[in-house]
Design a protein around this motif. Structure first.
Motif, PDB file in Angstrom:
ATOM      1  N   UNK A 140       0.794  -1.228   0.000  1.00  0.00           N
ATOM      2  CA  UNK A 140       0.000   0.000   0.000  1.00  0.00           C
ATOM      3  C   UNK A 140       0.834   1.290   0.000  1.00  0.00           C
ATOM      4  N   UNK A 141       1.348   1.755   1.144  1.00  0.00           N
ATOM      5  CA  UNK A 141       2.014   3.067   1.102  1.00  0.00           C
ATOM      6  C   UNK A 141       3.240   3.125   0.202  1.00  0.00           C
ATOM      7  N   UNK A 142       4.048   2.055   0.169  1.00  0.00           N
ATOM      8  CA  UNK A 142       5.241   2.085  -0.679  1.00  0.00           C
ATOM      9  C   UNK A 142       4.867   2.115  -2.157  1.00  0.00           C
ATOM     10  N   UNK A 143       3.744   1.501  -2.495  1.00  0.00           N
ATOM     11  CA  UNK A 143       3.273   1.531  -3.882  1.00  0.00           C
ATOM     12  C   UNK A 143       2.672   2.881  -4.228  1.00  0.00           C
ATOM     13  N   UNK A 144       2.082   3.556  -3.255  1.00  0.00           N
ATOM     14  CA  UNK A 144       1.439   4.840  -3.515  1.00  0.00           C
ATOM     15  C   UNK A 144       2.433   6.008  -3.501  1.00  0.00           C
ATOM     16  N   UNK A 145       3.530   5.847  -2.776  1.00  0.00           N
ATOM     17  CA  UNK A 145       4.479   6.958  -2.605  1.00  0.00           C
ATOM     18  C   UNK A 145       4.935   7.579  -3.926  1.00  0.00           C
ATOM     19  N   UNK A 146       5.341   6.791  -4.930  1.00  0.00           N
ATOM     20  CA  UNK A 146       5.773   7.428  -6.187  1.00  0.00           C
ATOM     21  C   UNK A 146       4.644   8.156  -6.909  1.00  0.00           C
TER      22      UNK A 146
ATOM     23  N   UNK B 221       1.195   9.349   3.772  1.00  0.00           N
ATOM     24  CA  UNK B 221       1.594   9.043   5.139  1.00  0.00           C
ATOM     25  C   UNK B 221       1.707   7.524   5.255  1.00  0.00           C
ATOM     26  N   UNK B 222       2.870   7.022   5.653  1.00  0.00           N
ATOM     27  CA  UNK B 222       3.083   5.576   5.733  1.00  0.00           C
ATOM     28  C   UNK B 222       2.396   4.944   6.947  1.00  0.00           C
ATOM     29  N   UNK B 223       1.773   5.740   7.799  1.00  0.00           N
ATOM     30  CA  UNK B 223       0.996   5.194   8.912  1.00  0.00           C
ATOM     31  C   UNK B 223      -0.387   4.790   8.429  1.00  0.00           C
ATOM     32  N   UNK B 224      -1.278   4.483   9.386  1.00  0.00           N
ATOM     33  CA  UNK B 224      -1.055   4.512  10.826  1.00  0.00           C
ATOM     34  C   UNK B 224      -0.630   3.139  11.318  1.00  0.00           C
ATOM     35  N   UNK B 225       0.224   3.120  12.325  1.00  0.00           N
ATOM     36  CA  UNK B 225       0.705   1.854  12.857  1.00  0.00           C
ATOM     37  C   UNK B 225       0.207   1.667  14.286  1.00  0.00           C
ATOM     38  N   UNK B 226      -0.285   0.478  14.541  1.00  0.00           N
ATOM     39  CA  UNK B 226      -0.717   0.142  15.896  1.00  0.00           C
ATOM     40  C   UNK B 226       0.432  -0.464  16.681  1.00  0.00           C
ATOM     41  N   UNK B 227       0.364  -0.332  18.001  1.00  0.00           N
ATOM     42  CA  UNK B 227       1.420  -0.862  18.879  1.00  0.00           C
ATOM     43  C   UNK B 227       0.807  -1.944  19.758  1.00  0.00           C
ATOM     44  N   UNK B 228       1.301  -3.200  19.591  1.00  0.00           N
ATOM     45  CA  UNK B 228       0.775  -4.321  20.372  1.00  0.00           C
ATOM     46  C   UNK B 228       1.923  -5.147  20.942  1.00  0.00           C
ATOM     47  N   UNK B 229       1.734  -5.659  22.127  1.00  0.00           N
ATOM     48  CA  UNK B 229       2.715  -6.540  22.739  1.00  0.00           C
ATOM     49  C   UNK B 229       2.386  -7.992  22.368  1.00  0.00           C
ATOM     50  N   UNK B 230       3.347  -8.909  22.478  1.00  0.00           N
ATOM     51  CA  UNK B 230       3.081 -10.318  22.158  1.00  0.00           C
ATOM     52  C   UNK B 230       1.938 -10.866  23.008  1.00  0.00           C
ATOM     53  N   UNK B 231       1.006 -11.518  22.343  1.00  0.00           N
ATOM     54  CA  UNK B 231      -0.162 -12.069  23.036  1.00  0.00           C
ATOM     55  C   UNK B 231      -1.313 -11.095  23.148  1.00  0.00           C
ATOM     56  N   UNK B 232      -1.143  -9.886  22.606  1.00  0.00           N
ATOM     57  CA  UNK B 232      -2.192  -8.864  22.689  1.00  0.00           C
ATOM     58  C   UNK B 232      -3.310  -9.178  21.688  1.00  0.00           C
ATOM     59  N   UNK B 233      -4.535  -8.846  22.079  1.00  0.00           N
ATOM     60  CA  UNK B 233      -5.671  -9.070  21.187  1.00  0.00           C
ATOM     61  C   UNK B 233      -5.814  -7.901  20.212  1.00  0.00           C
TER      62      UNK B 233
ATOM     63  N   UNK C 216       9.583   2.545   8.676  1.00  0.00           N
ATOM     64  CA  UNK C 216      10.087   3.925   8.731  1.00  0.00           C
ATOM     65  C   UNK C 216      11.235   4.139   7.753  1.00  0.00           C
ATOM     66  N   UNK C 217      11.992   3.080   7.434  1.00  0.00           N
ATOM     67  CA  UNK C 217      13.058   3.221   6.441  1.00  0.00           C
ATOM     68  C   UNK C 217      12.472   3.403   5.044  1.00  0.00           C
ATOM     69  N   UNK C 218      11.390   2.678   4.732  1.00  0.00           N
ATOM     70  CA  UNK C 218      10.731   2.845   3.432  1.00  0.00           C
ATOM     71  C   UNK C 218      10.140   4.254   3.320  1.00  0.00           C
ATOM     72  N   UNK C 219       9.571   4.741   4.413  1.00  0.00           N
ATOM     73  CA  UNK C 219       9.012   6.094   4.397  1.00  0.00           C
ATOM     74  C   UNK C 219      10.107   7.135   4.196  1.00  0.00           C
TER      75      UNK C 219
END
Length: 435
Positions: free
Chosen positions: A292-298, A308-320, A339-342
Motif C-alpha cells: 500500500x504506502x510504498x506503492x502509492x508513494x511514487x 503518510x506511511x501510517x497509521x501503525x498500531x502498537x501491540x505486545x506479544x499475546x495482545x488481542x 520507517x526506512x521505506x518512508x
C-alpha cells in the motif's frame, strides 16, 4: 496521535495517543515521545469535546479552551512537543443534539417523496420513487422526513413503492404527521460503524462546526489532521478540499502543517500529505507496507505531495487485535522496515500507542530507539540519494547501525529462518567489516 510531514526539515513522527489525556497519560506520553524522537503529538478532538456536531467541552474543562491550554497543551509544549488536533470534521455523531432535533442539514443519500400523507403512528411509508437503492445494512436503515427519523425493516421495488415495518421517532426524534409531497430520504451514514451521519456541504453547518473548533484551536494547537475527509457528497473534487478549507480558514494562527484522510487538487494548498492507511497487524505489517504506502508513494510524489506511511498500531506479544491474538506483537525490525521505506520517499509515518501497551511490551525501549535513530537521520538529512533508492526496493530490509563512535552506518540485513520449535525468535544477519 500521529505524524505529519512538513518540508525537508519536519519529516518527524508524532505519538498517536488515544487514551483520555489525564496527567499520568500526558507525562508518560511525553516521555515515550522523547525516547522515540517524536516531535509532534496529536490528540483527537473527542478528548476535549462531547459528540461531534455539538462540540460541548467535557466537564473536566469547565473553562473551555482556557483549561485545555493550561491542563494539556502548555505541558506538551513544555516537554518540547508540538500538539496537534485530529478531527472528524464532516461528521455528526448519532448522540448529537442535531440528530435528536432532526436538523435539516443532515445529509440524505437517497431522496424520496411521500406519495401519501402519514400520521405519527403509521408503520408504512409510501413514496413516489423506486427505493431499489435504499440501504440494506440493518444499522443504516434510517429514513428522515421533516425533523423525524424513522427506521424500516424492508421496502418494495414494485409499485406502489413503500417502506414497511417502519418504527417512528428513532434517535430521540418526535413522531409527527407528514403531508403528501414532502421530500425526505435515507440518512447518509458513515460506513465505519454507522455511528455518525455526514453533513450537507451546501449548507452552513460545516462553517458552524469550524467556528466551534476554531475556539479550541486558539488554546495552542500547531497542526491538524482532517480525518474522514472522504465523507462528503459529490462532486468530491470540490467538496473534499472545500470542507477542509472551511475549517482551515477559521484557524488562527494558521496550522504549520496539515494532513487529511483524502485530498483533491485544491488540497495541495493546505495539506503536506494525505491518505494514511489504517493499522496492519504485526504478522502482515511488512507485506502491507510494500502493498500500500510504498506503492502509492511514487504516485503521490508526482502530485507534489506525500503519502503518510501510517497509521501503525502498537501491540505486545499475546495482545488481542480485534478478534485475533498477535503472537509476535510489534517488533523493532517491523517498524524499522516501515520507517526506512518512508524515509526513502521523504514521507512521514504515524504511530498510535496506549500507555498500557507501552508498559506491557518487553521490547518497548528497543522499538522506540529504532524510531529515534531514524528520526535523527531524517532531521540531519543524512541519507544520500543512492541510499534512498536502495531502501525503496520491495522486500529489502535495512538496519541503521550505531557504531562505537556514535556514528550511523546503514546495512542491508536478511532475516534468518524462524525455528519451528521457537516461532517467537527473530534473527537477522548482515556483513560489516568483513564479518
Amino acid at each position: 496521535h500521529h505524524a505529519a510531514g512538513f518540508g525537508k526539515k519536519c519529516q518527524q513522527l508524532a505519538l498517536k495517543h488515544r487514551t483520555r489525556f489525564g496527567s499520568r497519560a500526558g507525562c508518560s506520553g511525553s516521555l515515550a515521545a522523547k525516547r522515540g524522537g517524536f516531535k509532534l503529538m496529536e490528540m483527537t478532538s473527542a478528548q476535549f469535546f462531547g459528540p461531534s456536531g455539538d462540540y460541548d467541552y467535557h466537564k473536566s474543562y469547565p473553562n473551555g479552551a482556557a483549561d485545555v491550554k493550561e491542563k494539556v497543551l502548555d505541558k506538551i509544549r513544555a516537554a518540547g512537543l508540538v500538539p496537534g488536533m485530529h478531527i472528524l470534521h464532516t461528521f455528526v455523531n448519532m448522540r448529537s443534539r442535531l440528530v435528536k432535533e432532526g436538523d435539516r442539514r443532515l445529509l440524505l443519500r437517497e431522496h424520496y417523496t411521500l406519495a401519501k400523507a402519514i400520521g405519527p403512528d403509521d408503520d408504512v411509508v409510501y413514496v413516489d420513487e423506486n427505493p431499489m437503492n435504499a440501504e440494506l445494512n440493518p444499522k443504516c436503515k434510517l429514513l428522515k422526513f421533516g425533523k423525524e427519523i424513522m427506521s424500516y425493516e424492508s421496502f418494495t421495488t414494485e409499485p406502489p413503492y413503500r417502506f414497511t415495518g417502519v418504527k417512528r421517532g428513532e434517535k430521540g426524534t418526535v413522531p409527527a404527521a407528514h403531508e403528501e409531497g414532502l421530500i425526505g430520504g435515507t440518512l447518509w451514514l458513515c460506513e465505519y460503524g454507522a455511528g455518525d451521519i455526514y453533513i450537507k456541504q451546501d449548507s452552513d453547518l460545516q462553517d458552524v462546526i469550524a467556528g466551534k473548533v476554531a475556539e479550541l484551536w486558539k488554546a495552542g494547537f500547531g497542526f491538524i489532521y482532517f480525518d474522514g475527509s472522504e465523507g462528503t457528497h459529490p462532486p468530491y473534487g470540490y467538496h473534499v478540499p472545500n470542507a477542509q478549507y472551511r475549517m482551515w480558514k477559521k484557524l488562527v494562527p494558521q496550522p504549520i502543517l496539515g494532513e487529511g484522510a483524502a485530498k483533491a487538487h485544491f488540497g495541495w494548498h493546505m495539506l503536506s500529505g494525505a491518505n494514511a492507511f489504517d493499522v496492519f497487524s504485526p504478522e502482515e505489517f511488512k507485506a502491507k507496507i510494500d502493498e500500500y504506502p510504498a506503492a502509492e508513494a511514487p504516485l503521490m510524489k508526482r502530485d507534489f505531495s506525500r503519502v503518510n506511511f501510517g497509521w501503525w498500531g502498537f501491540w505486545y506479544p499475546g495482545c488481542q487485535i480485534r478478534k485475533n491474538i498477535t503472537r509476535t506483537g510489534v517488533q523493532s525490525d517491523m517498524w524499522e522496515y516501515g520507517t526506512s521505506k518512508a524515509a526513502a520517499w521523504d514521507c512521514p509515518v504515524s504511530v498510535q500507542m496506549s500507555i498500557g501497551k507501552l508498559e506491557a511490551h518487553p521490547r518497548t525501549d528497543d522499538i522506540l530507539e529504532v524510531m529515534r535513530r531514524w528520526e535523527d537521520v531524517r532531521a540531519r538529512d543524512w541519507l544520500t540519494q543512492a541510499q534512498k533508492k536502495a531502501l525503496r526496493g520491495p522486500g529489502k530490509e535495512f538496519h541503521l547501525y550505531l557504531n562505537d563512535k556514535g556514528e550511523y552506518e546503514l546495512y542491508e540485513i536478511k532475516m534468518l529462518p524462524t525455528p519451528a520449535k521457537a516461532p517467537e525468535l527473530r534473527g537477522f544477519v548482515f556483513e560489516r567489516g568483513g564479518k
